[in-house]
Design a protein around this motif. Structure first.
Motif, PDB file in Angstrom:
ATOM      1  N   ASN A  50       0.884  -1.102   0.042  1.00  0.00           N
ATOM      2  CA  ASN A  50      -0.002  -0.010  -0.033  1.00  0.00           C
ATOM      3  C   ASN A  50       0.639   1.186  -0.101  1.00  0.00           C
ATOM      4  N   SER A  51       1.999   1.167   0.463  1.00  0.00           N
ATOM      5  CA  SER A  51       2.909   2.361   0.365  1.00  0.00           C
ATOM      6  C   SER A  51       3.329   2.896  -0.935  1.00  0.00           C
ATOM      7  N   LEU A  52       3.156   1.944  -1.831  1.00  0.00           N
ATOM      8  CA  LEU A  52       3.430   2.386  -3.302  1.00  0.00           C
ATOM      9  C   LEU A  52       2.266   3.399  -3.714  1.00  0.00           C
ATOM     10  N   LEU A  53       1.335   3.322  -3.101  1.00  0.00           N
ATOM     11  CA  LEU A  53       0.341   4.270  -3.730  1.00  0.00           C
ATOM     12  C   LEU A  53       0.353   5.750  -2.893  1.00  0.00           C
ATOM     13  N   PRO A  54       0.124   6.901  -3.599  1.00  0.00           N
ATOM     14  CA  PRO A  54       0.252   8.152  -2.916  1.00  0.00           C
ATOM     15  C   PRO A  54      -0.701   8.291  -1.644  1.00  0.00           C
ATOM     16  N   SER A  55      -0.462   9.191  -1.040  1.00  0.00           N
ATOM     17  CA  SER A  55      -1.355   9.544   0.175  1.00  0.00           C
ATOM     18  C   SER A  55      -1.622  11.330  -0.070  1.00  0.00           C
ATOM     19  N   ASN A  56      -3.007  11.320   0.344  1.00  0.00           N
ATOM     20  CA  ASN A  56      -3.610  12.660   0.331  1.00  0.00           C
ATOM     21  C   ASN A  56      -3.500  13.542   1.618  1.00  0.00           C
ATOM     22  N   VAL A  57      -2.702  13.275   2.430  1.00  0.00           N
ATOM     23  CA  VAL A  57      -2.207  13.799   3.737  1.00  0.00           C
ATOM     24  C   VAL A  57      -0.832  14.183   3.613  1.00  0.00           C
ATOM     25  N   CYS A  58      -0.643  15.560   3.813  1.00  0.00           N
ATOM     26  CA  CYS A  58       0.701  16.066   3.990  1.00  0.00           C
ATOM     27  C   CYS A  58       1.477  15.652   5.116  1.00  0.00           C
ATOM     28  N   ILE A 396      -2.271  -8.952  -3.340  1.00  0.00           N
ATOM     29  CA  ILE A 396      -1.350  -9.257  -2.137  1.00  0.00           C
ATOM     30  C   ILE A 396      -2.008  -8.530  -0.729  1.00  0.00           C
ATOM     31  N   GLY A 397      -2.944  -7.628  -0.923  1.00  0.00           N
ATOM     32  CA  GLY A 397      -3.761  -7.034   0.203  1.00  0.00           C
ATOM     33  C   GLY A 397      -2.816  -6.117   0.933  1.00  0.00           C
ATOM     34  N   ASN A 398      -2.649  -6.155   2.330  1.00  0.00           N
ATOM     35  CA  ASN A 398      -1.720  -5.268   3.125  1.00  0.00           C
ATOM     36  C   ASN A 398      -0.511  -5.889   3.138  1.00  0.00           C
ATOM     37  N   GLY A 399      -0.209  -6.810   2.372  1.00  0.00           N
ATOM     38  CA  GLY A 399       1.132  -7.400   2.899  1.00  0.00           C
ATOM     39  C   GLY A 399       2.311  -6.711   2.237  1.00  0.00           C
ATOM     40  N   THR A 400       3.437  -7.254   2.106  1.00  0.00           N
ATOM     41  CA  THR A 400       4.714  -6.783   1.984  1.00  0.00           C
ATOM     42  C   THR A 400       5.442  -7.409   0.514  1.00  0.00           C
ATOM     43  N   LEU A 401       6.146  -6.944  -0.207  1.00  0.00           N
ATOM     44  CA  LEU A 401       6.898  -7.364  -1.293  1.00  0.00           C
ATOM     45  C   LEU A 401       8.483  -7.158  -0.950  1.00  0.00           C
TER      46      LEU A 401
END
Length: 475
Positions: A50-58, A396-401
Motif C-alpha cells: 500500500n505504500s506504493l500508492l500516494p497519500s492525500n495527507v501532507c 497481495i492486500g496489505n502484505g509486503t513485497l
C-alpha cells in the motif's frame, strides 16, 4: 638444515585454506567486486504494497527548519503544495504523461548539446509548440521572495536550467494559469529592466535567444515542451530573512506556454553565470544541495552554502557536458549482480527536472531482464509500451513485497543504492506496478539520472570544486 617433507595431512590443510580463503578472490572481476559485496550487504528491499500508492495527507519534515539558508521542497502534485486563496484541484498527470514530458525533455537536452541559440527562436517558439502539452519544469517546488516589498512566489527548481523567471503582469502574450498572483513590476521599487548594452544581455545571448526592443533586453527560452519569452531584469531576491540579494538577474515573463501546475515559474540552478548558484557565489560559494522526499505527501529541502556532509561520497562533474551537471557512470547492479554495461554510459546528466532515469537501450534491456529474473515469484503483466517489466500486486492486500535492490555506481567508487521508493512506480494502481526506469531509444552513451531515483539522498552540488556528492537518509 634439511627441510622436513610435508605430511599428507599438512598438504590437505594447506589446500583447504587456499580453497576457502583465497580461491574466491580469483573469481572477482576487474571493476565492481559484486560477488564480494553480496556477503556483506543486503540487496533485497522490503516494502508494504500500500505504500506504493500516494497519500492525500501532507507529512511535514522538520529537518529544513534546523538549517540556515534552506527552503522547503514539496512535490507540486502532492498535498503539501502551497495554496493561495480557495483550495484548487490538482490535476496529477498519469505516469504515461510524466514519461512523455521526460521524453521531450531528453530531446531538448540533446538539441541543447548539439546546437547554439539562434535569433529566430522567438518566432519558432510561438508557432511550433502546442499549448496543451505540459512543459517539463520538474515536479518539485520551493517558495522564494521577490521584489520590494517582498512577495512570495512558488517556483519549480531545476538543475537543467539557468535563468530564474516568473510570470509578470500584464502578460500580454498569454500566460499559463497559476495559484498565486503574478509578479507586478510596477509595485516593486527595486525592479529594473536590463539594457541591450549591459553585460547581462550579452550573457543571456550565450545561454538563450536574445532580442532588443527600445534598448530593453528580451530573452526567449525553449524547453522540451514549452517556452517563456519576456524582459530581462534585475530585482531583489530573498532566499531567507537574512539572505537577500540585490540586483539579481531574472526573467520577467510576458508570454509562457504550457501548464506548470501550482507554480509561477522556474528557479534556475544550472552551471552558467546567469544561474542562481553563480549569482550568489559570494555568500554561498557556489554550493547547494537538495533532498527529494520519498513520497509526494512528504517534504524535503533545498539548501545553499551548507557544509558538505561527512556521510557524502563524491564524484567529479564530467567535463564532457560543460553546460550541464554530467557524471561518469561506471556500473549498475541488481541485487548485487553487476550488469554487463562495459562502460557504455560515459555521459550521464544528473537532473532534478527529469522524473525517470533514462538508460541507453542495451543497458535498459539488461536491467529489465535481470529484474524480471529476480521477481519470478510475482505475477507478470503485459506492461506498457514504455515500461517493462510490470507486475500485478492487487492480490497481495496489505502484505509486503521483497524486491531486488538497484545500485548505480559513479566514478570515484561512489555507489548510490536507489531507495525502495525509487525502484517501482504504479501505472494502474496496484494492478500494474512497473520498474521505474526508461529507455533513451538509442545505443549511445547518453543517459539521465532522474529525480525519482534520487529520492531520500542529500545530493550536494559543490560546483566550485567540480564535485557532486550523495549522502544517504538526507530527508
Amino acid at each position: 638444515m634439511a627441510s622436513t617433507p610435508l605430511s599428507p595431512m599438512s598438504l590437505t590443510f594447506i589446500l583447504y585454506v587456499f580453497l576457502v580463503l583465497l580461491c574466491p578472490l580469483c573469481s572477482l572481476k576487474k571493476g565492481l567486486t559484486v560477488e564480494g559485496k553480496e556477503t556483506t550487504k543486503n540487496y533485497i528491499r522490503t516494502v508494504r504494497v500500500n505504500s506504493l500508492l500516494p497519500s492525500n495527507v501532507c507529512s511535514q519534515s522538520t529537518r529544513v527548519l534546523n538549517r540556515a539558508s534552506s527552503l522547503k521542497v514539496v512535490n507540486k502534485y502532492g498535498p503539501c503544495i502551497p495554496v493561495t486563496g480557495a483550495p484548487k484541484t490538482i490535476n496529477v498527470p498519469s505516469t504515461a504523461e510524466f514519461l512523455l514530458q521526460d521524453q521531450l525533455r531528453v530531446k531538448s537536452f540533446q538539441v541543447r548539446l548539439s546546437m547554439n541559440p539562434s535569433s529566430g527562436v522567438f518566432k519558432e517558439m510561438q508557432t511550433t509548440i502546442p499549448a496543451s502539452i505540459v512543459p517539463t519544469g520538474g515536479a518539485y517546488v520551493v517558495t522564494v521572495g521577490l521584489g520590494t516589498p517582498k512577495k512570495d512566489f512558488t517556483l519549480s527548481f531545476d538543475t537543467g536550467s539557468d535563468l530564474t523567471w516568473t510570470q509578470c503582469e500584464p502578460c500580454l502574450g498569454g500566460c499559463f494559469p497559476q495559484n498565486q498572483p503574478k509578479f507586478d513590476p510596477t509595485t516593486s521599487t527595486s525592479y529594473k529592466n536590463v539594457s541591450c548594452s549591459s553585460e547581462f544581455c550579452k550573457l543571456i545571448a550565450e545561454e538563450a535567444a536574445q532580442d532588443c526592443i527600445s534598448n530593453t533586453c528580451l530573452y526567449g527560452i525553449q524547453y522540451g515542451s514549452g517556452y517563456t519569452i519576456g524582459f530581462l531584469a534585475t530585482e531583489t531576491l530573498a532566499i531567507a530573512s537574512s539572505d537577500v540579494f540585490k540586483n539579481f538577474l531574472f526573467g520577467c515573463s510576458e508570454e509562457s506556454r504550457g501548464t506548470f501546475n501550482g507554480t509561477t515559474g522556474l528557479l534556475g540552478l544550472g552551471r552558467s553565470p546567469i544561474a542562481l548558484p553563480s549569482q550568489t557565489t559570494n555568500k554561498y560559494k557556489n554550493l547547494f544541495s537538495y533532498c527529494l522526499p520519498a513520497s509526494p505527501s512528504s517534504t524535503g529541502h533545498l539548501s545553499f552554502g551548507v557544509e558538505v556532509s561527512q556521510a557524502a561520497k563524491s564524484t567529479p562533474i564530467s567535463p564532457k557536458l560543460k553546460q550541464l551537471y554530467g557524471l561518469n557512470t561506471v556500473g549498475i547492479s541488481v541485487r548485487g549482480r553487476e550488469l554487463p554495461i562495459n562502460g557504455s554510459i560515459s555521459r550521464t546528466i544528473i537532473d532534478s527536472g527529469t522524473t525517470f532515469t533514462f538508460l541507453p537501450s542495451p543497458t535498459y534491456s539488461a536491467l529489465g531482464s535481470a529484474f524480471r529474473e529476480m521477481m519470478a515469484n510475482y505475477t507478470l503483466t503485459n506492461g506498457t509500451s514504455s515500461f517493462q517489466p510490470c507486475y500485478d500486486f492487487s492480490n497481495i492486500g496489505n502484505g509486503t513485497l521483497t524486491i531486488p535492490g538497484i545500485s548505480i555506481f559513479f566514478e570515484g567508487g561512489v555507489e548510490v543504492e536507489i531507495d525502495v521508493s525509487g525502484i517501482m512506480i504504479p501505472v494502474n494502481g496496484l494492478k500494474e506496478v512497473c520498474l521505474a526506469f526508461a529507455d533513451t531509444g538509442s545505443d549511445s552513451d547518453f543517459a539521465i539520472f532522474g529525480n525519482y531515483q534520487q529520492k531520500t539522498y542529500e545530493v550536494i552540488y559543490d560546483v566550485a570544486k567540480g564535485m557532486v556528492g550523495f549522502a544517504p537518509k538526507g530527508c
